[in-house]
Design a protein around this motif. Structure first.
Motif, PDB file in Angstrom:
ATOM      1  N   ALA A   1       0.833  -1.195   0.000  1.00  0.00           N
ATOM      2  CA  ALA A   1       0.000   0.000   0.000  1.00  0.00           C
ATOM      3  C   ALA A   1       0.873   1.253   0.000  1.00  0.00           C
ATOM      4  O   ALA A   1       1.910   1.305   0.662  1.00  0.00           O
ATOM      5  CB  ALA A   1      -0.922  -0.005   1.208  1.00  0.00           C
ATOM      6  N   LYS A   2       0.440   2.256  -0.736  1.00  0.00           N
ATOM      7  CA  LYS A   2       1.200   3.504  -0.806  1.00  0.00           C
ATOM      8  C   LYS A   2       1.265   4.206   0.537  1.00  0.00           C
ATOM      9  O   LYS A   2       2.196   4.979   0.808  1.00  0.00           O
ATOM     10  CB  LYS A   2       0.578   4.414  -1.861  1.00  0.00           C
ATOM     11  N   SER A   3       0.287   3.951   1.387  1.00  0.00           N
ATOM     12  CA  SER A   3       0.261   4.583   2.705  1.00  0.00           C
ATOM     13  C   SER A   3       1.049   3.804   3.748  1.00  0.00           C
ATOM     14  O   SER A   3       1.187   4.257   4.892  1.00  0.00           O
ATOM     15  CB  SER A   3      -1.187   4.724   3.179  1.00  0.00           C
ATOM     16  N   ALA A   4       1.569   2.633   3.381  1.00  0.00           N
ATOM     17  CA  ALA A   4       2.351   1.823   4.321  1.00  0.00           C
ATOM     18  C   ALA A   4       3.753   2.409   4.487  1.00  0.00           C
ATOM     19  O   ALA A   4       4.289   3.059   3.585  1.00  0.00           O
ATOM     20  CB  ALA A   4       2.441   0.385   3.843  1.00  0.00           C
ATOM     21  N   THR A   5       4.351   2.147   5.644  1.00  0.00           N
ATOM     22  CA  THR A   5       5.736   2.540   5.908  1.00  0.00           C
ATOM     23  C   THR A   5       6.577   1.283   5.995  1.00  0.00           C
ATOM     24  O   THR A   5       6.368   0.445   6.882  1.00  0.00           O
ATOM     25  CB  THR A   5       5.848   3.322   7.224  1.00  0.00           C
ATOM     26  N   VAL A   6       7.501   1.130   5.068  1.00  0.00           N
ATOM     27  CA  VAL A   6       8.371  -0.044   5.029  1.00  0.00           C
ATOM     28  C   VAL A   6       9.814   0.450   5.046  1.00  0.00           C
ATOM     29  O   VAL A   6      10.263   1.116   4.105  1.00  0.00           O
ATOM     30  CB  VAL A   6       8.110  -0.906   3.777  1.00  0.00           C
ATOM     31  N   PHE A   7      10.539   0.140   6.105  1.00  0.00           N
ATOM     32  CA  PHE A   7      11.902   0.641   6.254  1.00  0.00           C
ATOM     33  C   PHE A   7      12.857  -0.028   5.255  1.00  0.00           C
ATOM     34  O   PHE A   7      12.619  -1.153   4.796  1.00  0.00           O
ATOM     35  CB  PHE A   7      12.381   0.434   7.689  1.00  0.00           C
ATOM     36  N   ASP A   8      13.928   0.662   4.944  1.00  0.00           N
ATOM     37  CA  ASP A   8      14.851   0.212   3.910  1.00  0.00           C
ATOM     38  C   ASP A   8      15.502  -1.129   4.234  1.00  0.00           C
ATOM     39  O   ASP A   8      15.898  -1.871   3.333  1.00  0.00           O
ATOM     40  CB  ASP A   8      15.949   1.259   3.688  1.00  0.00           C
ATOM     41  N   THR A   9      15.648  -1.451   5.508  1.00  0.00           N
ATOM     42  CA  THR A   9      16.341  -2.680   5.891  1.00  0.00           C
ATOM     43  C   THR A   9      15.419  -3.901   5.932  1.00  0.00           C
ATOM     44  O   THR A   9      15.857  -4.992   6.297  1.00  0.00           O
ATOM     45  CB  THR A   9      16.985  -2.507   7.281  1.00  0.00           C
ATOM     46  N   VAL A  10      14.159  -3.734   5.568  1.00  0.00           N
ATOM     47  CA  VAL A  10      13.205  -4.852   5.543  1.00  0.00           C
ATOM     48  C   VAL A  10      13.491  -5.746   4.341  1.00  0.00           C
ATOM     49  O   VAL A  10      13.806  -5.265   3.249  1.00  0.00           O
ATOM     50  CB  VAL A  10      11.765  -4.321   5.481  1.00  0.00           C
ATOM     51  N   TYR A  11      13.375  -7.059   4.548  1.00  0.00           N
ATOM     52  CA  TYR A  11      13.476  -8.016   3.438  1.00  0.00           C
ATOM     53  C   TYR A  11      12.099  -8.618   3.195  1.00  0.00           C
ATOM     54  O   TYR A  11      11.474  -9.132   4.126  1.00  0.00           O
ATOM     55  CB  TYR A  11      14.470  -9.134   3.758  1.00  0.00           C
ATOM     56  N   ILE A  12      11.638  -8.544   1.952  1.00  0.00           N
ATOM     57  CA  ILE A  12      10.334  -9.115   1.601  1.00  0.00           C
ATOM     58  C   ILE A  12      10.504 -10.009   0.379  1.00  0.00           C
ATOM     59  O   ILE A  12      10.991  -9.573  -0.668  1.00  0.00           O
ATOM     60  CB  ILE A  12       9.289  -8.039   1.279  1.00  0.00           C
ATOM     61  N   LYS A  13      10.105 -11.259   0.537  1.00  0.00           N
ATOM     62  CA  LYS A  13      10.058 -12.190  -0.583  1.00  0.00           C
ATOM     63  C   LYS A  13       8.594 -12.423  -0.951  1.00  0.00           C
ATOM     64  O   LYS A  13       7.747 -12.613  -0.074  1.00  0.00           O
ATOM     65  CB  LYS A  13      10.712 -13.521  -0.208  1.00  0.00           C
ATOM     66  N   GLY A  14       8.287 -12.403  -2.228  1.00  0.00           N
ATOM     67  CA  GLY A  14       6.913 -12.635  -2.656  1.00  0.00           C
ATOM     68  C   GLY A  14       6.539 -14.103  -2.650  1.00  0.00           C
ATOM     69  O   GLY A  14       7.412 -14.969  -2.510  1.00  0.00           O
ATOM     70  N   PRO A  15       5.255 -14.363  -2.753  1.00  0.00           N
ATOM     71  CA  PRO A  15       4.191 -13.374  -2.850  1.00  0.00           C
ATOM     72  C   PRO A  15       3.861 -12.776  -1.495  1.00  0.00           C
ATOM     73  O   PRO A  15       3.885 -13.464  -0.483  1.00  0.00           O
ATOM     74  CB  PRO A  15       3.014 -14.175  -3.415  1.00  0.00           C
ATOM     75  N   ALA A  16       3.568 -11.480  -1.511  1.00  0.00           N
ATOM     76  CA  ALA A  16       3.250 -10.787  -0.273  1.00  0.00           C
ATOM     77  C   ALA A  16       2.394  -9.566  -0.580  1.00  0.00           C
ATOM     78  O   ALA A  16       2.515  -8.945  -1.643  1.00  0.00           O
ATOM     79  CB  ALA A  16       4.518 -10.357   0.458  1.00  0.00           C
TER      80      ALA A  16
END
Length: 228
Positions: free
Chosen positions: A63-78
């Motif tokens: 979401a554009k309104s979400a805050t996700v810090f630069d050090t977060v790792y996200i693997k899809g699907p998510a």
């Protein structure tokens, strides 16, 4: 099947508080959807409102309104919902659907999960193969253990009832408004009814009734409203 079963979907969750409501259709017990999360996210992601969501990488919608810090790792699907905060060094290993207004804390790890709206896993939590209901909260250092030490299939135990899940990996199902105390371990196959509190440093391995306080194995008391 009885309407008073703790483990039934309708007795655990308000499905109006998740974009994943459709995944529960045709299911009786929430663990039935765990094998479906991957494909469900892949189907839902492209349908999300482009005014509110953007695809940040392959099979990852945030979401554009979400805050996700630069050090977060996200693997899809998510999918990361609106106004959600994903803090420093969070590790999202895939098959994660995180609702609106959630907090995924520093060094928290998620894998094959659904988090309803307003869920908080804010400090050093591991949540795997689990579903966390609306406004549920896991205290610092509490985890869902999702594989039995003997590697056998998980059985949910609710008094005299036994549910053969057929799953090797199954963490916990937390109903709406559940509070899990710091340092607790929710063992494979744990189901906690809505608005129940789990004492800190607990080890839980059963179905726990709604509106109760889990003090320790064999000591569960009914929660009394302050007004009473």
């Amino acid at each position: 099947m009885e309407k008073n079963e703790i483990c039934r979907i309708e007795n655990l969750f308000d499905l109006n508080e998740t974009v994943a409501a459709a995944i529960f259709e045709g299911c009786v017990y929430p663990w039935e959807v765990l094998p479906k999360i991957h494909d469900f996210i892949l189907k839902l992601g492209p349908t999300l409102d482009p005014e509110k969501y953007e695809q940040r990488a392959e099979d990852i919608w945030i979401a554009k309104s979400a805050t996700v810090f630069d050090t977060v790792y996200i693997k899809g699907p998510a999918i990361i919902g609106e106004n959600t905060e994903v803090r420093q060094c969070a590790f999202i290993r895939g098959n994660a659907l995180v609702g609106n207004d959630c907090v995924v804390g520093n060094s928290t790890e998620l894998k094959n999960v659904i988090l309803f709206n307003h869920v908080q896993v804010p400090h050093y939590n591991y949540v795997g193969d689990s579903i966390l209901g609306y406004r549920s909260h896991m205290g610092a250092g509490s985890i869902t253990s999702n594989v039995k030490s003997d590697r056998k299939l998980v059985v949910v135990k609710d008094g005299e009832r036994r549910y053969e899940t057929g799953l090797k990996k199954f963490g916990a199902m937390l109903g709406d408004g559940v509070e899990v105390g710091c340092g607790s371990v929710l063992n494979p196959g744990t189901v906690v009814g809505p608005y129940t509190n789990i004492y800190p440093l607990s080890s839980v391995r059963q179905a726990v009734p709604a509106h109760s306080i889990y003090k320790k194995q064999g000591e569960i008391v009914e929660k009394i409203d302050e007004e009473d």
